[in-house]
Write an enzyme that holds these catalytic residues in place. Structure first.
Site, PDB file in Angstrom:
ATOM      1  N   GLN A 230      54.272   5.814  29.104  1.00 24.78           N
ATOM      2  CA  GLN A 230      55.551   4.899  28.745  1.00 24.78           C
ATOM      3  C   GLN A 230      56.146   5.153  27.717  1.00 24.78           C
ATOM      4  O   GLN A 230      57.161   4.495  27.323  1.00 24.78           O
ATOM      5  CB  GLN A 230      54.866   3.413  28.987  1.00 24.78           C
ATOM      6  CG  GLN A 230      54.016   2.986  30.290  1.00 24.78           C
ATOM      7  CD  GLN A 230      53.510   1.727  30.199  1.00 24.78           C
ATOM      8  OE1 GLN A 230      54.230   0.593  30.356  1.00 24.78           O
ATOM      9  NE2 GLN A 230      52.538   1.598  29.795  1.00 24.78           N
TER      10      GLN A 230
ATOM     11  N   ASP B   9      57.638   8.578  22.275  1.00 28.98           N
ATOM     12  CA  ASP B   9      57.510   9.043  20.772  1.00 28.98           C
ATOM     13  C   ASP B   9      57.296  10.799  20.793  1.00 28.98           C
ATOM     14  O   ASP B   9      56.849  11.116  20.054  1.00 28.98           O
ATOM     15  CB  ASP B   9      56.365   8.459  20.091  1.00 28.98           C
ATOM     16  CG  ASP B   9      55.097   8.321  21.104  1.00 28.98           C
ATOM     17  OD1 ASP B   9      54.376   7.449  20.814  1.00 28.98           O
ATOM     18  OD2 ASP B   9      54.800   9.394  21.653  1.00 28.98           O
TER      19      ASP B   9
ATOM     20  N   HIS C 185      59.526   6.458  30.704  1.00 27.67           N
ATOM     21  CA  HIS C 185      60.689   5.668  30.039  1.00 27.67           C
ATOM     22  C   HIS C 185      61.514   6.700  29.079  1.00 27.67           C
ATOM     23  O   HIS C 185      62.173   6.230  28.293  1.00 27.67           O
ATOM     24  CB  HIS C 185      60.234   4.585  29.082  1.00 27.67           C
ATOM     25  CG  HIS C 185      59.440   3.402  29.777  1.00 27.67           C
ATOM     26  ND1 HIS C 185      58.676   2.670  29.429  1.00 27.67           N
ATOM     27  CD2 HIS C 185      59.760   3.358  31.154  1.00 27.67           C
ATOM     28  CE1 HIS C 185      58.246   1.880  30.250  1.00 27.67           C
ATOM     29  NE2 HIS C 185      58.884   2.095  31.435  1.00 27.67           N
TER      30      HIS C 185
ATOM     31  N   CYS D 254      80.538  12.851  28.833  1.00 29.44           N
ATOM     32  CA  CYS D 254      80.628  14.288  29.503  1.00 29.44           C
ATOM     33  C   CYS D 254      79.211  14.445  29.607  1.00 29.44           C
ATOM     34  O   CYS D 254      78.933  15.555  30.133  1.00 29.44           O
ATOM     35  CB  CYS D 254      81.399  15.091  28.277  1.00 29.44           C
ATOM     36  SG  CYS D 254      80.173  15.416  26.893  1.00 29.44           S
TER      37      CYS D 254
ATOM     38  N   CYS E  70      80.355  11.480  20.349  1.00 30.95           N
ATOM     39  CA  CYS E  70      80.058  13.143  20.804  1.00 30.95           C
ATOM     40  C   CYS E  70      81.191  14.064  20.157  1.00 30.95           C
ATOM     41  O   CYS E  70      82.249  13.629  19.988  1.00 30.95           O
ATOM     42  CB  CYS E  70      80.375  13.070  22.354  1.00 30.95           C
ATOM     43  SG  CYS E  70      80.374  14.512  23.376  1.00 30.95           S
TER      44      CYS E  70
ATOM     45  N   GLY F 250      45.408   2.018  26.070  1.00 32.37           N
ATOM     46  CA  GLY F 250      46.659   1.434  25.257  1.00 32.37           C
ATOM     47  C   GLY F 250      47.855   0.603  25.951  1.00 32.37           C
ATOM     48  O   GLY F 250      49.056   0.922  25.373  1.00 32.37           O
TER      49      GLY F 250
ATOM     50  N   ALA G 197      41.641   3.920  20.796  1.00 39.18           N
ATOM     51  CA  ALA G 197      41.848   5.012  21.301  1.00 39.18           C
ATOM     52  C   ALA G 197      41.070   6.253  21.103  1.00 39.18           C
ATOM     53  O   ALA G 197      40.620   7.001  21.748  1.00 39.18           O
ATOM     54  CB  ALA G 197      43.342   5.378  21.929  1.00 39.18           C
TER      55      ALA G 197
END
Ligand code: APR
Length: 245
Positions: free
Chosen positions: A101, A104, A119, A130, A148, A188, A233
């Protein structure tokens, strides 16, 4: 806990199609706060900065929050032992895919090859007009909202905002991997946000053993988790990796 770790190490060693489902908690030891909980990101920044309608109506305001959290803050985060162990499991042929999810990019930086980003990813920006793609280093984030070079339209980070759909390929492949999994590591995550949170449940429905690693109980712990390993973790995954090797 010790005997649980032994049992889990054995289950992982004998797995044929294990996947990992990760959330913000796996990156906390890289210095990225979780979204929820006492000092979570949503207690410092209003989630509206990631609401698609709000972004279109207030691009500058939205970008100010997005830049401070996802670019200034995430910018220097490095992968940690937990990301690395998952990359090792994949290299040993024990892990088929990571469904994350997180936006990073730390799983990829740790060496994981098959990563389904539910995500999206903060390392890509896209022109809403564009469709031209940019990496953050190509864009001057001191002038917000970034525009842009082709058509001066506003750039959006290529991660999923509230109110936006899940990238179709990532969704399809994540579901497929969950349905084929014989073990799912749930690492996590509170399991708060749909439809991402259905992935571990889908794996369980198809007979997978659910191994959860979290510092706290989550929406999964009492409902689908078979082994709940409470703790950080990186510490738990490195211990399991030791037992396996
Ligand atoms: N090790 C393991 N788990 C941890 C650690 C750690 N060191 N630190 C925190 N956790 C756990 C917390 O107990 C919590 O269950 O990580 C989880 C973080 O939960 P959330 O902040 O809700 O993150 P996540 O579940 O990934 O959120 C899902 O919500 O806002 C959206 O798009 C955003 O992808 C995100 C989604």
């Amino acid at each position: 806990m010790k005997e649980d770790l032994q049992k889990v190490a054995e289950i992982i060693s004998n797995s044929k199609s294990m996947i990992a489902f990760t959330g913000a908690g796996i990156s906390v030891e890289s210095g990225i706060p979780p979204f929820r909980g006492p000092d979570g990101l949503w207690s410092r920044c209003d989630p509206k900065c990631l609401d698609l309608d709000y972004f279109h109506l207030n691009p500058k305001d939205s970008w100010l929050a997005i830049k401070s959290i996802f670019y200034d803050f995430f910018g220097e985060a490095k992968y940690n032992g937990a990301h690395k162990v998952l990359a090792n499991f994949e290299e040993k042929g024990l892990l088929k895919a990571v469904v994350t999810q997180n936006i990073d990019n730390l799983h990829q930086e740790a060496g994981s090859k098959t990563v389904y980003e539910f995500h999206g990813n903060s390392q890509k920006l896209v022109c809403l007009q564009c469709g031209k793609n940019y990496v953050p280093s190509e864009v001057n984030l001191d002038e917000l909202p970034p525009k842009c070079v082709n058509d001066k339209k506003i750039l959006k980070p290529d991660f999923v905002f509230f109110g936006e759909g899940i990238p179709e390929t990532a969704y399809r492949k994540s579901l497929q991997a969950a349905r084929n999994a014989d073990v799912v590591l749930v690492i996590g995550t509170t399991g708060e946000v749909m439809p991402a949170a259905t992935i571990p449940t889908e794996a369980k429905r198809n007979g997978a053993v659910v191994i959860e690693i979290n510092t706290e109980e989550s929406n999964y712990t009492e409902s689908i988790t078979d082994f709940f390993l409470q703790g950080k973790a990186s510490e738990i995954l490195m211990e399991i990796d030791e037992l396996i090797s």
